[in-house]
Every structure is written in C-alpha cells, then in structure tokens.
Motif scaffolding. Structure first.
Motif, PDB file in Angstrom:
ATOM      1  N   VAL A   8       0.863  -1.178   0.000  1.00  0.00           N
ATOM      2  CA  VAL A   8       0.000   0.000   0.000  1.00  0.00           C
ATOM      3  C   VAL A   8       0.897   1.225   0.000  1.00  0.00           C
ATOM      4  CG1 VAL A   8      -1.757   1.274   1.250  1.00  0.00           C
ATOM      5  CG2 VAL A   8      -1.806  -1.217   1.232  1.00  0.00           C
ATOM      6  N   ALA A   9       0.777   2.030  -1.018  1.00  0.00           N
ATOM      7  CA  ALA A   9       1.584   3.235  -1.112  1.00  0.00           C
ATOM      8  C   ALA A   9       0.674   4.447  -1.006  1.00  0.00           C
ATOM      9  CB  ALA A   9       2.332   3.268  -2.443  1.00  0.00           C
ATOM     10  N   GLY A  10       1.172   5.470  -0.383  1.00  0.00           N
ATOM     11  CA  GLY A  10       0.383   6.686  -0.244  1.00  0.00           C
ATOM     12  C   GLY A  10      -0.332   6.728   1.088  1.00  0.00           C
ATOM     13  N   ASN A  11      -1.306   7.582   1.173  1.00  0.00           N
ATOM     14  CA  ASN A  11      -2.040   7.787   2.405  1.00  0.00           C
ATOM     15  C   ASN A  11      -3.266   6.872   2.426  1.00  0.00           C
ATOM     16  OD1 ASN A  11      -2.994   8.785   4.762  1.00  0.00           O
ATOM     17  ND2 ASN A  11      -3.181  10.904   4.060  1.00  0.00           N
ATOM     18  N   VAL A  12      -3.353   6.026   3.428  1.00  0.00           N
ATOM     19  CA  VAL A  12      -4.447   5.066   3.515  1.00  0.00           C
ATOM     20  C   VAL A  12      -5.768   5.775   3.834  1.00  0.00           C
ATOM     21  CG1 VAL A  12      -5.244   2.992   4.715  1.00  0.00           C
ATOM     22  CG2 VAL A  12      -2.836   3.283   4.226  1.00  0.00           C
ATOM     23  N   SER A  13      -5.691   6.961   4.442  1.00  0.00           N
ATOM     24  CA  SER A  13      -6.926   7.670   4.783  1.00  0.00           C
ATOM     25  C   SER A  13      -7.708   8.076   3.535  1.00  0.00           C
ATOM     26  CB  SER A  13      -6.633   8.893   5.642  1.00  0.00           C
ATOM     27  OG  SER A  13      -5.843   9.821   4.935  1.00  0.00           O
ATOM     28  N   THR A  14      -7.046   8.232   2.412  1.00  0.00           N
ATOM     29  CA  THR A  14      -7.781   8.555   1.185  1.00  0.00           C
ATOM     30  C   THR A  14      -8.653   7.380   0.756  1.00  0.00           C
ATOM     31  OG1 THR A  14      -5.902   7.876  -0.162  1.00  0.00           O
ATOM     32  CG2 THR A  14      -6.072  10.204   0.377  1.00  0.00           C
ATOM     33  N   ILE A  15      -8.155   6.174   0.977  1.00  0.00           N
ATOM     34  CA  ILE A  15      -8.967   4.990   0.674  1.00  0.00           C
ATOM     35  C   ILE A  15     -10.152   4.934   1.629  1.00  0.00           C
ATOM     36  CG2 ILE A  15      -8.992   2.470   0.624  1.00  0.00           C
ATOM     37  CD1 ILE A  15      -6.002   2.648  -0.155  1.00  0.00           C
ATOM     38  N   GLY A  16      -9.890   5.242   2.896  1.00  0.00           N
ATOM     39  CA  GLY A  16     -10.965   5.258   3.891  1.00  0.00           C
ATOM     40  C   GLY A  16     -12.019   6.282   3.571  1.00  0.00           C
ATOM     41  N   TYR A  17     -11.604   7.476   3.134  1.00  0.00           N
ATOM     42  CA  TYR A  17     -12.602   8.483   2.786  1.00  0.00           C
ATOM     43  C   TYR A  17     -13.382   8.071   1.550  1.00  0.00           C
ATOM     44  CZ  TYR A  17     -15.015  12.586   1.319  1.00  0.00           C
ATOM     45  OH  TYR A  17     -16.002  13.434   0.939  1.00  0.00           O
ATOM     46  N   GLY A  18     -12.716   7.457   0.616  1.00  0.00           N
ATOM     47  CA  GLY A  18     -13.428   6.992  -0.577  1.00  0.00           C
ATOM     48  C   GLY A  18     -14.512   5.992  -0.232  1.00  0.00           C
ATOM     49  N   LEU A  19     -14.208   5.094   0.707  1.00  0.00           N
ATOM     50  CA  LEU A  19     -15.220   4.140   1.144  1.00  0.00           C
ATOM     51  C   LEU A  19     -16.294   4.821   1.986  1.00  0.00           C
ATOM     52  CD1 LEU A  19     -12.932   1.124   2.071  1.00  0.00           C
ATOM     53  CD2 LEU A  19     -14.407   1.371   0.076  1.00  0.00           C
ATOM     54  N   ALA A  20     -15.891   5.802   2.796  1.00  0.00           N
ATOM     55  CA  ALA A  20     -16.858   6.500   3.644  1.00  0.00           C
ATOM     56  C   ALA A  20     -17.783   7.396   2.834  1.00  0.00           C
ATOM     57  CB  ALA A  20     -16.127   7.321   4.695  1.00  0.00           C
ATOM     58  N   ALA A  21     -17.385   7.800   1.645  1.00  0.00           N
ATOM     59  CA  ALA A  21     -18.226   8.651   0.812  1.00  0.00           C
ATOM     60  C   ALA A  21     -19.410   7.891   0.225  1.00  0.00           C
ATOM     61  CB  ALA A  21     -17.397   9.268  -0.309  1.00  0.00           C
ATOM     62  N   ILE A  22     -19.372   6.578   0.318  1.00  0.00           N
ATOM     63  CA  ILE A  22     -20.497   5.783  -0.178  1.00  0.00           C
ATOM     64  C   ILE A  22     -21.739   6.059   0.658  1.00  0.00           C
ATOM     65  CG2 ILE A  22     -21.349   3.421  -0.474  1.00  0.00           C
ATOM     66  CD1 ILE A  22     -18.438   2.622  -1.093  1.00  0.00           C
ATOM     67  N   GLY A  23     -21.574   6.171   1.973  1.00  0.00           N
ATOM     68  CA  GLY A  23     -22.708   6.391   2.872  1.00  0.00           C
ATOM     69  C   GLY A  23     -23.472   7.670   2.573  1.00  0.00           C
ATOM     70  N   PRO A  24     -22.786   8.841   2.547  1.00  0.00           N
ATOM     71  CA  PRO A  24     -23.512  10.061   2.196  1.00  0.00           C
ATOM     72  C   PRO A  24     -24.097  10.026   0.789  1.00  0.00           C
ATOM     73  CG  PRO A  24     -21.472  10.620   3.282  1.00  0.00           C
ATOM     74  CD  PRO A  24     -21.452   9.138   3.043  1.00  0.00           C
ATOM     75  N   GLY A  25     -23.422   9.374  -0.134  1.00  0.00           N
ATOM     76  CA  GLY A  25     -23.968   9.267  -1.491  1.00  0.00           C
ATOM     77  C   GLY A  25     -25.282   8.510  -1.510  1.00  0.00           C
ATOM     78  N   VAL A  26     -25.335   7.421  -0.777  1.00  0.00           N
ATOM     79  CA  VAL A  26     -26.579   6.645  -0.685  1.00  0.00           C
ATOM     80  C   VAL A  26     -27.646   7.456   0.042  1.00  0.00           C
ATOM     81  CG1 VAL A  26     -27.611   4.591   0.363  1.00  0.00           C
ATOM     82  CG2 VAL A  26     -25.434   4.413  -0.824  1.00  0.00           C
ATOM     83  N   GLY A  27     -27.249   8.139   1.116  1.00  0.00           N
ATOM     84  CA  GLY A  27     -28.204   8.945   1.876  1.00  0.00           C
ATOM     85  C   GLY A  27     -28.813  10.067   1.053  1.00  0.00           C
ATOM     86  N   ILE A  28     -27.993  10.744   0.282  1.00  0.00           N
ATOM     87  CA  ILE A  28     -28.496  11.829  -0.560  1.00  0.00           C
ATOM     88  C   ILE A  28     -29.426  11.274  -1.636  1.00  0.00           C
ATOM     89  CG2 ILE A  28     -27.781  13.533  -2.300  1.00  0.00           C
ATOM     90  CD1 ILE A  28     -25.309  14.037  -0.496  1.00  0.00           C
ATOM     91  N   GLY A  29     -29.071  10.126  -2.200  1.00  0.00           N
ATOM     92  CA  GLY A  29     -29.949   9.508  -3.189  1.00  0.00           C
ATOM     93  C   GLY A  29     -31.297   9.129  -2.604  1.00  0.00           C
ATOM     94  N   ILE A  30     -31.294   8.614  -1.387  1.00  0.00           N
ATOM     95  CA  ILE A  30     -32.555   8.247  -0.733  1.00  0.00           C
ATOM     96  C   ILE A  30     -33.390   9.486  -0.439  1.00  0.00           C
ATOM     97  CG2 ILE A  30     -33.527   7.327   1.411  1.00  0.00           C
ATOM     98  CD1 ILE A  30     -31.243   5.268   1.388  1.00  0.00           C
ATOM     99  N   ILE A  31     -32.740  10.536   0.062  1.00  0.00           N
ATOM    100  CA  ILE A  31     -33.474  11.768   0.395  1.00  0.00           C
ATOM    101  C   ILE A  31     -34.156  12.346  -0.840  1.00  0.00           C
ATOM    102  CG2 ILE A  31     -33.158  14.206   0.990  1.00  0.00           C
ATOM    103  CD1 ILE A  31     -31.242  13.333   3.129  1.00  0.00           C
ATOM    104  N   PHE A  32     -33.408  12.529  -1.906  1.00  0.00           N
ATOM    105  CA  PHE A  32     -33.991  13.156  -3.086  1.00  0.00           C
ATOM    106  C   PHE A  32     -34.961  12.230  -3.812  1.00  0.00           C
ATOM    107  CE2 PHE A  32     -30.487  16.149  -2.498  1.00  0.00           C
ATOM    108  CZ  PHE A  32     -31.188  17.334  -2.603  1.00  0.00           C
ATOM    109  N   GLY A  33     -34.677  10.939  -3.814  1.00  0.00           N
ATOM    110  CA  GLY A  33     -35.604  10.001  -4.444  1.00  0.00           C
ATOM    111  C   GLY A  33     -36.954   9.991  -3.742  1.00  0.00           C
ATOM    112  N   ASN A  34     -36.927   9.895  -2.410  1.00  0.00           N
ATOM    113  CA  ASN A  34     -38.181   9.902  -1.662  1.00  0.00           C
ATOM    114  C   ASN A  34     -38.850  11.269  -1.691  1.00  0.00           C
ATOM    115  OD1 ASN A  34     -38.001   7.210  -0.997  1.00  0.00           O
ATOM    116  ND2 ASN A  34     -36.952   7.606   0.942  1.00  0.00           N
ATOM    117  N   GLY A  35     -38.053  12.326  -1.744  1.00  0.00           N
ATOM    118  CA  GLY A  35     -38.631  13.669  -1.828  1.00  0.00           C
ATOM    119  C   GLY A  35     -39.380  13.892  -3.127  1.00  0.00           C
TER     120      GLY A  35
END
Length: 76
Positions: A8-35
């Motif tokens: 693993v080269a580079g900063n591992v936190s960037t991988i963590g943020y990339g995975l963590a961005a899935i949650g808000p993406g799903v949440g925003i999709g649910i909010i606007f879809g249901n809205g």
C-alpha cells in the motif's frame, strides 16, 4: 518464505474516505428520491417537502465534509 503480494503506497486515509463517501452518497440519493416521490404524490406540499429535502441534504453533506477534513486534522 512469506512474500508481500501488494504494497500500500500513499495515504491510507484517502482509501478510507473513498469508502466512507459511499454512505452520504446513498443517503443523498434516498433523500432526493423519496422527496421527488412525495412531491409527485402531494404537489400542494411541495414547499415543505423541498425545504426538508434541502435540510437533510445539508446535514448529510456536512457529515461527508467532516469525513473529508478529519484525516487532515488528525494525521497519523
């Protein structure tokens, strides 16, 4: 005789943020879809529904931004 298959080269936190961005993406999709569905069912309540959609979007987006800034605040 253990071999390293991948390094693993580079900063591992960037991988963590990339995975963590899935949650808000799903949440925003649910909010606007249901809205949009709610506005389609009750067009007379569009103003209130839109206001609540944008408030929910702001809260979820703030969590995503906190997740983006946290690795910079708390480096290893």
């Amino acid at each position: 005789m253990s071999q390293t298959l991948a390094a693993v080269a580079g900063n591992v936190s960037t991988i963590g943020y990339g995975l963590a961005a899935i949650g808000p993406g799903v949440g925003i999709g649910i909010i606007f879809g249901n809205g949009v569905q709610a506005i389609a069912r009750q067009p007379e309540a569009a103003g209130i529904i839109r206001q609540n959609m944008l408030l929910g979007f702001a809260v979820i987006e703030a969590l995503a931004l906190i997740g983006f800034v946290a690795p910079f605040i708390f480096p290893k």
